[in-house]
Structures are given as structure tokens and as C-alpha cells.
Design a protein around this motif. Structure first.
Motif, PDB file in Angstrom:
ATOM      1  N   ARG A 147     -42.021 -96.804  67.976  1.00  0.00           N
ATOM      2  CA  ARG A 147     -41.411 -95.479  67.842  1.00  0.00           C
ATOM      3  C   ARG A 147     -40.414 -95.230  68.961  1.00  0.00           C
ATOM      4  O   ARG A 147     -40.713 -95.422  70.129  1.00  0.00           O
ATOM      5  CB  ARG A 147     -42.491 -94.412  67.859  1.00  0.00           C
ATOM      6  CG  ARG A 147     -43.417 -94.496  66.652  1.00  0.00           C
ATOM      7  CD  ARG A 147     -44.618 -93.582  66.777  1.00  0.00           C
ATOM      8  NE  ARG A 147     -44.285 -92.240  67.204  1.00  0.00           N
ATOM      9  CZ  ARG A 147     -44.191 -91.182  66.421  1.00  0.00           C
ATOM     10  NH1 ARG A 147     -44.431 -91.303  65.142  1.00  0.00           N
ATOM     11  NH2 ARG A 147     -43.892 -89.995  66.903  1.00  0.00           N
ATOM     12  N   TYR A 148     -39.219 -94.777  68.581  1.00  0.00           N
ATOM     13  CA  TYR A 148     -38.184 -94.421  69.544  1.00  0.00           C
ATOM     14  C   TYR A 148     -37.856 -92.951  69.360  1.00  0.00           C
ATOM     15  O   TYR A 148     -37.532 -92.513  68.259  1.00  0.00           O
ATOM     16  CB  TYR A 148     -36.919 -95.258  69.328  1.00  0.00           C
ATOM     17  CG  TYR A 148     -35.758 -94.818  70.181  1.00  0.00           C
ATOM     18  CD1 TYR A 148     -35.736 -95.103  71.538  1.00  0.00           C
ATOM     19  CD2 TYR A 148     -34.702 -94.098  69.644  1.00  0.00           C
ATOM     20  CE1 TYR A 148     -34.676 -94.691  72.339  1.00  0.00           C
ATOM     21  CE2 TYR A 148     -33.641 -93.689  70.434  1.00  0.00           C
ATOM     22  CZ  TYR A 148     -33.640 -93.982  71.778  1.00  0.00           C
ATOM     23  OH  TYR A 148     -32.594 -93.571  72.570  1.00  0.00           O
ATOM     24  N   THR A 149     -37.939 -92.196  70.431  1.00  0.00           N
ATOM     25  CA  THR A 149     -37.573 -90.788  70.382  1.00  0.00           C
ATOM     26  C   THR A 149     -36.153 -90.648  70.932  1.00  0.00           C
ATOM     27  O   THR A 149     -35.892 -90.977  72.090  1.00  0.00           O
ATOM     28  CB  THR A 149     -38.554 -89.921  71.184  1.00  0.00           C
ATOM     29  OG1 THR A 149     -39.880 -90.152  70.683  1.00  0.00           O
ATOM     30  CG2 THR A 149     -38.215 -88.449  71.049  1.00  0.00           C
ATOM     31  N   ASP A 156     -32.117 -86.162  70.693  1.00  0.00           N
ATOM     32  CA  ASP A 156     -32.318 -84.891  69.999  1.00  0.00           C
ATOM     33  C   ASP A 156     -33.765 -84.648  69.593  1.00  0.00           C
ATOM     34  O   ASP A 156     -34.080 -83.687  68.916  1.00  0.00           O
ATOM     35  CB  ASP A 156     -31.411 -84.810  68.771  1.00  0.00           C
ATOM     36  CG  ASP A 156     -31.697 -85.893  67.744  1.00  0.00           C
ATOM     37  OD1 ASP A 156     -32.615 -86.723  67.960  1.00  0.00           O
ATOM     38  OD2 ASP A 156     -31.000 -85.918  66.707  1.00  0.00           O
ATOM     39  N   GLY A 157     -34.658 -85.554  69.995  1.00  0.00           N
ATOM     40  CA  GLY A 157     -36.075 -85.408  69.678  1.00  0.00           C
ATOM     41  C   GLY A 157     -36.496 -86.066  68.381  1.00  0.00           C
ATOM     42  O   GLY A 157     -37.681 -86.159  68.082  1.00  0.00           O
ATOM     43  N   LYS A 158     -35.540 -86.538  67.578  1.00  0.00           N
ATOM     44  CA  LYS A 158     -35.867 -87.205  66.325  1.00  0.00           C
ATOM     45  C   LYS A 158     -36.481 -88.567  66.624  1.00  0.00           C
ATOM     46  O   LYS A 158     -36.068 -89.253  67.558  1.00  0.00           O
ATOM     47  CB  LYS A 158     -34.604 -87.373  65.466  1.00  0.00           C
ATOM     48  CG  LYS A 158     -34.897 -87.893  64.083  1.00  0.00           C
ATOM     49  CD  LYS A 158     -33.678 -87.857  63.197  1.00  0.00           C
ATOM     50  CE  LYS A 158     -34.043 -88.443  61.844  1.00  0.00           C
ATOM     51  NZ  LYS A 158     -32.900 -88.535  60.961  1.00  0.00           N
ATOM     52  N   VAL A 159     -37.482 -88.956  65.833  1.00  0.00           N
ATOM     53  CA  VAL A 159     -38.182 -90.216  66.051  1.00  0.00           C
ATOM     54  C   VAL A 159     -37.693 -91.243  65.028  1.00  0.00           C
ATOM     55  O   VAL A 159     -37.593 -90.952  63.832  1.00  0.00           O
ATOM     56  CB  VAL A 159     -39.710 -90.029  65.939  1.00  0.00           C
ATOM     57  CG1 VAL A 159     -40.437 -91.348  66.076  1.00  0.00           C
ATOM     58  CG2 VAL A 159     -40.190 -89.041  66.998  1.00  0.00           C
ATOM     59  N   TYR A 160     -37.372 -92.435  65.529  1.00  0.00           N
ATOM     60  CA  TYR A 160     -36.905 -93.549  64.697  1.00  0.00           C
ATOM     61  C   TYR A 160     -37.837 -94.738  64.883  1.00  0.00           C
ATOM     62  O   TYR A 160     -38.495 -94.860  65.901  1.00  0.00           O
ATOM     63  CB  TYR A 160     -35.506 -93.994  65.123  1.00  0.00           C
ATOM     64  CG  TYR A 160     -34.431 -92.961  64.925  1.00  0.00           C
ATOM     65  CD1 TYR A 160     -33.690 -92.920  63.753  1.00  0.00           C
ATOM     66  CD2 TYR A 160     -34.141 -92.025  65.918  1.00  0.00           C
ATOM     67  CE1 TYR A 160     -32.689 -91.976  63.570  1.00  0.00           C
ATOM     68  CE2 TYR A 160     -33.143 -91.080  65.741  1.00  0.00           C
ATOM     69  CZ  TYR A 160     -32.427 -91.068  64.567  1.00  0.00           C
ATOM     70  OH  TYR A 160     -31.437 -90.138  64.390  1.00  0.00           O
TER      71      TYR A 160
END
Length: 90
Positions: A33-35, A38-42
Motif C-alpha cells: 500500500r502506498y499513500t 493527497d491521502g489516496k491509497v494505491y
């Protein structure tokens, strides 16, 4: 509109460090998980995150040629993405 995991200026200067860091995180620690800023998780995934929007020929190869650097070694382990073939419908 799709958005990259980081602003373009950051990706231009930091993408290789980011990809190496992602590789280490995933392979050695199981952290997928990469945050983003902007706080969105990819998902930390070359194939499912980066190449979901970016085309290898237009992004990887073009930029590496422009910058005069060797082809990325991502493809030593990952299968090179094949150009998609348009399917005709009956």
C-alpha cells in the motif's frame, strides 16, 4: 480523470527511487500500500498501478531516450507489456 500517485515534477525527479522503494517494500516486507500526497491509497504495482495509465513506449522508453539513460531494468523481472490488440466484435 485519472491522477498519478505524485505530481509530475516529483515523478520526473523521483520515479526511479520510488519504484526501487516500492520493490523493496513489496518483496522484502509485503507492504503493497502506498499513500499518496493527497491521502489516496494505491497498490505498489508497476503493472497494475503505473502501467494502468502509462504506456511503456510513450513514457518509459521516450523519457529514457530523451534523458540519455539506459532502458530501465524493470523488465529483467517483469514481463514487458505488449501493445493491446483491438478486438473486433461480431
Amino acid at each position: 480523470v485519472k491522477q498519478c500517485v505524485a505530481p509530475a515534477a516529483v515523478m520526473r525527479s523521483e520515479h526511479m527511487r520510488m519504484l526501487v522503494s516500492w520493490r523493496e517494500d513489496v518483496v522484502r516486507h509485503g507492504d503493497r500500500r502506498y499513500t499518496a500526497f493527497d491521502g489516496k491509497v494505491y497498490e505498489k504495482s508497476l503493472a497494475r498501478t503505473c502501467l494502468g495509465c502509462h504506456n511503456k513506449e510513450q513514457f518509459c522508453n521516450r523519457c529514457h531516450t530523451y534523458a540519455g539513460v539506459s532502458e530501465p531494468y524493470c523488465w529483467n523481472c517483469h514481463n514487458e507489456p505488449q501493445p493491446s490488440i483491438a478486438r473486433s466484435t461480431p
